[in-house]
Design a protein around this motif. Structure first.
Motif, short mmCIF file in Angstrom:
data_model
loop_
_atom_site.label_atom_id
_atom_site.label_comp_id
_atom_site.label_asym_id
_atom_site.label_seq_id
_atom_site.Cartn_x
_atom_site.Cartn_y
_atom_site.Cartn_z
N ARG A 265 0.92 -1.06 -0.08
CA ARG A 265 0.12 -0.08 0.11
C ARG A 265 0.90 1.23 -0.04
NH1 ARG A 265 -2.58 2.63 4.65
NH2 ARG A 265 -4.18 4.05 3.84
N HIS A 266 2.06 1.24 0.61
CA HIS A 266 2.93 2.52 0.81
C HIS A 266 4.09 2.17 -0.19
CE1 HIS A 266 0.75 2.89 4.41
NE2 HIS A 266 1.12 4.25 4.22
N GLU A 267 4.51 0.87 -0.51
CA GLU A 267 5.76 0.64 -1.37
C GLU A 267 5.57 1.01 -2.72
OE1 GLU A 267 7.44 -3.10 1.38
OE2 GLU A 267 7.10 -3.13 -0.92
N GLN A 268 4.38 0.61 -3.28
CA GLN A 268 4.15 0.88 -4.72
C GLN A 268 4.12 2.37 -5.27
OE1 GLN A 268 1.27 -2.17 -5.96
NE2 GLN A 268 2.85 -3.50 -6.07
N PRO A 269 3.07 3.08 -4.54
CA PRO A 269 2.98 4.51 -4.80
C PRO A 269 4.44 5.33 -4.55
CG PRO A 269 1.40 3.82 -3.30
CD PRO A 269 2.28 2.77 -3.23
N LEU A 270 5.20 4.76 -3.42
CA LEU A 270 6.72 5.32 -3.18
C LEU A 270 7.31 5.11 -4.67
CD1 LEU A 270 8.75 6.71 -1.55
CD2 LEU A 270 9.03 4.69 -0.42
N LEU A 271 7.42 3.87 -5.01
CA LEU A 271 8.14 3.46 -6.21
C LEU A 271 7.75 4.31 -7.31
CD1 LEU A 271 10.03 1.50 -7.39
CD2 LEU A 271 8.62 0.04 -7.93
N TRP A 272 6.45 4.26 -7.66
CA TRP A 272 6.13 5.19 -8.77
C TRP A 272 6.61 6.89 -8.44
CZ3 TRP A 272 3.19 4.16 -13.19
CH2 TRP A 272 2.78 5.05 -13.80
N GLN A 273 6.48 7.23 -7.44
CA GLN A 273 6.90 8.81 -7.01
C GLN A 273 8.59 8.78 -7.34
OE1 GLN A 273 5.27 8.90 -3.28
NE2 GLN A 273 3.49 9.87 -3.78
N LEU A 274 9.28 7.82 -6.86
CA LEU A 274 10.60 8.05 -7.02
C LEU A 274 10.96 8.00 -8.55
CD1 LEU A 274 13.70 7.56 -5.89
CD2 LEU A 274 13.28 5.06 -5.67
N GLY A 275 10.41 7.04 -9.48
CA GLY A 275 10.41 6.98 -10.81
C GLY A 275 10.19 8.05 -11.45
N ASN A 276 9.25 8.83 -11.02
CA ASN A 276 9.03 10.24 -11.46
C ASN A 276 9.80 11.23 -11.25
OD1 ASN A 276 6.37 9.50 -12.92
ND2 ASN A 276 5.33 9.80 -11.07
N ALA A 277 10.38 11.23 -9.82
CA ALA A 277 11.48 12.24 -9.50
C ALA A 277 12.85 11.96 -10.39
CB ALA A 277 11.66 12.11 -8.04
N LEU A 278 13.24 10.80 -10.60
CA LEU A 278 14.36 10.54 -11.32
C LEU A 278 14.20 10.90 -12.56
CD1 LEU A 278 15.00 6.95 -10.01
CD2 LEU A 278 16.41 8.95 -9.65
N THR A 279 13.03 10.81 -13.29
CA THR A 279 12.81 11.47 -14.79
C THR A 279 12.82 12.99 -14.74
OG1 THR A 279 10.44 11.37 -14.59
CG2 THR A 279 11.70 9.31 -15.64
N GLN A 280 12.41 13.47 -13.59
CA GLN A 280 12.37 15.00 -13.49
C GLN A 280 14.07 15.24 -13.36
OE1 GLN A 280 9.79 16.19 -10.23
NE2 GLN A 280 8.02 15.35 -11.05
N LEU A 281 14.91 14.68 -12.93
CA LEU A 281 16.00 15.05 -12.90
C LEU A 281 16.99 14.51 -14.16
CD1 LEU A 281 17.03 13.71 -9.03
CD2 LEU A 281 16.69 16.08 -10.01
#
Length: 262
Positions: free
Chosen positions: A33-49
């Protein structure tokens, strides 16, 4: 979290990513419930970088209808994964492929070299898998996989057990993240994080230095926190260099015969 300056220079960090893929990791310990949204947000953050991102999802097995890492290892070994001009990210099922890599030997050199040859041109590879897989692939390296704790029922126990196995079996110190729960406005997670710290201190002789992100804050602030987290993880990423890139193989400078003392 420690403040990381967010300026135009950070956006340029991804320009060199295709020269040497970076390996990050995130622990799967059952708190989906928390890991998968976190993984999604991390992937988005990396693409923003500015990074192209491939997530190897060790919780999902490859099939003929849904191919992934195992098929890349079988049929495209040595050819690499081609990126588009714009940063993007993809998720590949990887449970079987990670088992193949784990079977290559106790030291991470051989398995990570093969992973490097498979993802020669990709900016960041995020390994999302259970603790046993991470210990086999990353044990005795300087990798600091992301380990999240939340107020979800059972999260304290599964996080503690994952931390124990990372430290004792792999000599791996994770980056621990306290995710505040929307349903409790963060009050519940503070108690869970404190309990985790006490358990680690009393039973593992280890001091937990947990980061914290509040998912209930404004989207712009949350995005900033996630970019800070991504930057912090990149500081401890393992460079994946294949023999074809002019190096002797996996960058063994990240390998430690002895773990840090706790």
């Amino acid at each position: 979290m420690h403040d990381v300056p967010l300026n135009q220079a950070i956006g340029l960090m991804g320009l060199g990513a295709t020269q040497s893929p970076q390996l990050l990791a995130m622990v799967s310990h059952g708190d989906l419930r928390h890991e998968q949204p976190l993984l999604w947000q991390l992937g988005n953050a990396l693409t923003q970088l500015g990074y192209g991102v491939t997530v190897l999802d060790g919780t999902v097995a490859e099939t003929e209808q849904n191919p992934g890492l195992q098929q890349l290892l079988d049929f495209q070994f040595g050819h690499g994964v081609v990126e588009s001009d714009a940063p993007e990210w993809n998720v590949l099922p990887a449970a079987l492929g990670l088992q193949t890599l784990c079977a290559l030997g106790m030291r991470p050199t051989h398995s990570l070299l093969r992973l490097a040859q498979t993802f020669q041109t990709n900016g960041v590879v995020v390994l999302y898998a259970g603790v046993d897989v991470l210990v086999k692939l990353l044990g005795h390296t300087d990798a600091r996989p992301l380990l999240s704790v939340s107020s979800e029922k059972g999260s304290l126990m599964t996080t503690y057990l994952a931390l124990k196995r990372l430290l004792r079996n792999g000599r791996i110190e994770p980056t621990i993240l306290n995710m505040m729960d929307k349903d409790t406005d963060g009050r519940g997670d503070l108690g869970v994080a404190k309990a985790l710290s006490e358990c680690a201190r009393n039973f593992l002789n280890y001091e937990v230095q947990a980061l914290r992100i509040d998912p209930t804050q404004k989207e712009s602030l949350l995005d900033m926190d996630m970019r800070r987290l991504a930057t912090r993880l990149l500081e401890n990423a393992l460079p994946l260099r294949s023999q074809g890139s002019g190096n002797a193989g996996f960058d063994s400078s990240g390998y430690r015969e002895l773990g840090r003392s706790h």
